[in-house]
Design an enzyme around this catalytic site. Structure first.
Site, short mmCIF file in Angstrom:
data_model
loop_
_atom_site.label_atom_id
_atom_site.label_comp_id
_atom_site.label_asym_id
_atom_site.label_seq_id
_atom_site.Cartn_x
_atom_site.Cartn_y
_atom_site.Cartn_z
N TYR A 19 3.45 9.77 60.20
CA TYR A 19 2.19 10.26 60.77
C TYR A 19 1.27 10.70 59.62
O TYR A 19 0.72 11.78 59.62
CB TYR A 19 2.48 11.43 61.73
CG TYR A 19 1.36 11.72 62.70
CD1 TYR A 19 1.06 10.83 63.72
CD2 TYR A 19 0.61 12.89 62.61
CE1 TYR A 19 0.04 11.09 64.62
CE2 TYR A 19 -0.41 13.16 63.50
CZ TYR A 19 -0.69 12.26 64.51
OH TYR A 19 -1.71 12.51 65.41
N HIS A 73 2.00 -3.30 55.52
CA HIS A 73 1.95 -3.86 54.16
C HIS A 73 3.26 -4.60 53.95
O HIS A 73 4.32 -4.11 54.34
CB HIS A 73 1.79 -2.70 53.16
CG HIS A 73 1.68 -3.11 51.73
ND1 HIS A 73 1.02 -4.24 51.30
CD2 HIS A 73 2.15 -2.50 50.59
CE1 HIS A 73 1.08 -4.32 49.98
NE2 HIS A 73 1.77 -3.28 49.53
N1 LIG Z 1 -2.86 4.59 53.15
C1 LIG Z 1 -3.53 3.56 53.68
O1 LIG Z 1 -4.67 3.67 54.12
C2 LIG Z 1 -2.87 2.22 53.81
C3 LIG Z 1 -1.51 2.09 53.84
N2 LIG Z 1 -0.93 0.90 54.16
C4 LIG Z 1 0.52 0.83 54.29
O2 LIG Z 1 0.90 1.66 55.39
C5 LIG Z 1 2.18 2.25 55.13
C6 LIG Z 1 2.06 3.76 55.24
O3 LIG Z 1 1.26 4.21 54.17
P1 LIG Z 1 0.51 5.62 54.24
O4 LIG Z 1 -0.12 5.79 55.59
O5 LIG Z 1 -0.33 5.71 53.02
O6 LIG Z 1 1.75 6.61 54.14
P2 LIG Z 1 1.72 8.19 53.95
O7 LIG Z 1 2.11 8.53 52.55
O8 LIG Z 1 0.43 8.75 54.44
O9 LIG Z 1 2.93 8.59 54.93
C7 LIG Z 1 3.30 9.91 55.05
C8 LIG Z 1 4.07 10.07 56.36
O10 LIG Z 1 5.39 9.57 56.22
C9 LIG Z 1 6.29 10.61 56.63
N3 LIG Z 1 7.53 10.49 55.89
C10 LIG Z 1 7.69 10.31 54.55
N4 LIG Z 1 9.01 10.22 54.25
C11 LIG Z 1 9.67 10.34 55.43
C12 LIG Z 1 11.05 10.33 55.76
N5 LIG Z 1 12.00 10.20 54.83
N6 LIG Z 1 11.40 10.47 57.07
C13 LIG Z 1 10.45 10.62 58.01
N7 LIG Z 1 9.12 10.65 57.76
C14 LIG Z 1 8.75 10.52 56.48
C15 LIG Z 1 5.55 11.90 56.29
O11 LIG Z 1 6.12 12.96 57.04
P3 LIG Z 1 6.33 14.43 56.40
O12 LIG Z 1 5.11 15.23 56.74
O13 LIG Z 1 7.56 14.92 57.10
O14 LIG Z 1 6.51 14.24 54.91
C16 LIG Z 1 4.15 11.53 56.75
O15 LIG Z 1 4.03 11.63 58.15
C17 LIG Z 1 2.60 1.72 53.77
O16 LIG Z 1 3.35 0.56 53.98
C18 LIG Z 1 1.27 1.38 53.09
O17 LIG Z 1 1.36 0.42 52.07
C19 LIG Z 1 -1.65 -0.20 54.50
C20 LIG Z 1 -3.03 -0.14 54.49
C21 LIG Z 1 -3.73 1.03 54.02
MG LIG Z 2 -2.20 -1.07 49.61
#
Ligand SMILES: NC(=O)C1=CN([C@@H]2O[C@H](COP(=O)(O)OP(=O)(O)OC[C@H]3O[C@@H](n4cnc5c(N)ncnc54)[C@H](OP(=O)(O)O)[C@@H]3O)[C@@H](O)[C@H]2O)C=CC1
Ligand SMILES: [Mg+2]
Ligand SMILES: CC[C@](O)(C(C)=O)C(=O)O
Ligand SMILES: [Mg+2]
Length: 344
Positions: free
Chosen positions: A25, A107
């Protein structure tokens, strides 16, 4: 021209009645979960206990552990940081996949570089918004959208393409345009774009311009407005009407300088370096180095991140943005997030 698909060409019935688990999230996760829910789909969010869990619950979503959400869902979208996905997949998702489920990515990194190997009896596809998650959410709320790519890695049910398009429509991408790709093309172009142009290229260009002016004795505040703040205003014009549209609004003096001096800064040498960057992505060198950096607990990432935060442009920028209430509003929203070490 490539075929671009829009909302009126997409049937979403194939996804209606299915349970969609959004795992994570953060930047993308909160946008997909909220947009899909508001598009009328059945969403559950999979998380560990912590800040994101509390936020998703506060936002009115059904929140469960990653294993529970994966088990009850038909469509499982993995929106965790790329570097965390293989471990969470092994520990909490793999055993909960059932025949005919769909495993989805935003991704292609972990599939393309073989960090996750899904079973053969599920669909595997990607729906990759071409923009930051916070803008996927903001534009959706404004009635617009961010374009997305979709690509099919495995079509077990025969419905993978329709599911991918329905999902993309649900997050709002069908308002802007949806394009078919492959996992290889999405992964390599996305990594190249963020490294050479959108993030690495842009931040290096801004810093180099800022430093050149400050080292020549000009005021840092003037250099900040010139090289960072105004960049958004210029890029907005390019976004709206291309390079020509931007050039319509600038002075002829600026346009002449654009023509004669731009290629002195970004030239064949720069393009050769861009090709090096692309080669490292294509050979898997970049991916290997990033995986090793994470296994070593990110020594270089953390050191560079700290040095970047301390750069003069950031200090000056914080002070100037505090004096611009219309900018401050969004910066404050981001600050709360940053101080909690999260993205949503
Ligand atoms: N950022 C972007 O705009 C873009 C991203 N993408 C792709 O989307 C995907 C997500 O990226 P992004 O949105 O940046 O990710 P984020 O870094 O924003 O994700 C963070 C989320 O992951 C949760 N999380 C992390 N580790 C764990 C774990 N071990 N177990 C459960 N929950 C966990 C965190 O929860 P907690 O609060 O508990 O840490 C938090 O809700 C990737 O594949 C990325 O390449 C694609 C297009 C654009
Ligand atoms: Mg990227
Ligand atoms: C440009 C960075 C990006 O690829 C994105 C927002 O599209 C990412 O991985 O965050
Ligand atoms: Mg991207």
């Amino acid at each position: 021209m490539a075929k671009v698909v829009y909302n009126d060409q997409i049937q979403e019935d194939v996804l209606k009645g299915k349970k969609i688990a959004i795992i994570g999230y953060g930047s993308q996760g909160h946008a997909h979960a909220l947009n899909l829910k508001e598009s009328g789909f059945d969403v559950v969010v999979g998380l560990r206990k912590g800040k994101s869990w509390d936020q998703a619950y506060e936002d009115g979503l059904d929140v469960k552990t990653v294993a529970e959400a994966s088990k009850e869902a038909d469509v499982i979208m993995i929106l965790l940081p790329d570097e965390n996905q293989p471990q969470v997949y092994k520990e909490s998702i793999e055993a909960n996949l059932e025949e005919g489920n769909a495993l989805v990515f935003a991704h292609g990194f972990n599939i393309h570089y073989s960090q996750i190997t899904p079973p053969e009896n599920v669909d595997v596809f990607l729906v990759a918004p071409k923009g930051p998650g916070h803008l996927v959410r903001r534009t959706f709320e404004e009635g617009a959208g961010v374009p997305a790519l979709y690509g099919i890695y495995q079509d077990y049910t025969g419905n993978a393409r329709e599911l991918a398009l329905a999902y993309a429509k649900g997050v709002g991408a069908g308002r802007a345009g949806i394009l078919e790709t492959t996992f290889q093309e999405e992964t390599e172009t996305d990594l190249f774009g963020e490294q050479a142009v959108l993030c690495g290229g842009a931040t290096s260009l801004v810093k180099a311009g800022f430093e050149t002016l400050v080292e020549a004795g000009y005021q840092p505040e003037v250099a900040y407005f010139e090289c960072l703040h105004e960049l958004k205003l210029i890029v907005d014009l390019m976004y709206e009407s291309g390079l020509e549209g931007m050039r319509y609004s600038i002075s002829d003096t600026a346009q002449w300088g654009d023509f004669v001096s731009g290629p002195r800064v970004i030239n064949d040498e720069t393009k050769a370096r861009m090709k090096d960057v692309l080669t490292d992505i294509q050979t898997g060198k970049f991916a290997k180095d990033w995986i090793l950096e994470n296994q070593a607990n990110r020594p270089q990432f953390n050191a560079i991140n700290q040095a970047e935060k301390n750069h003069l442009i950031e200090k000056v920028g914080r002070e100037l943005r505090d004096l611009m209430p219309f900018v401050k509003q969004r910066a404050n929203a981001k600050k709360e997030v940053v101080s909690d070490d999260s993205n949503n």
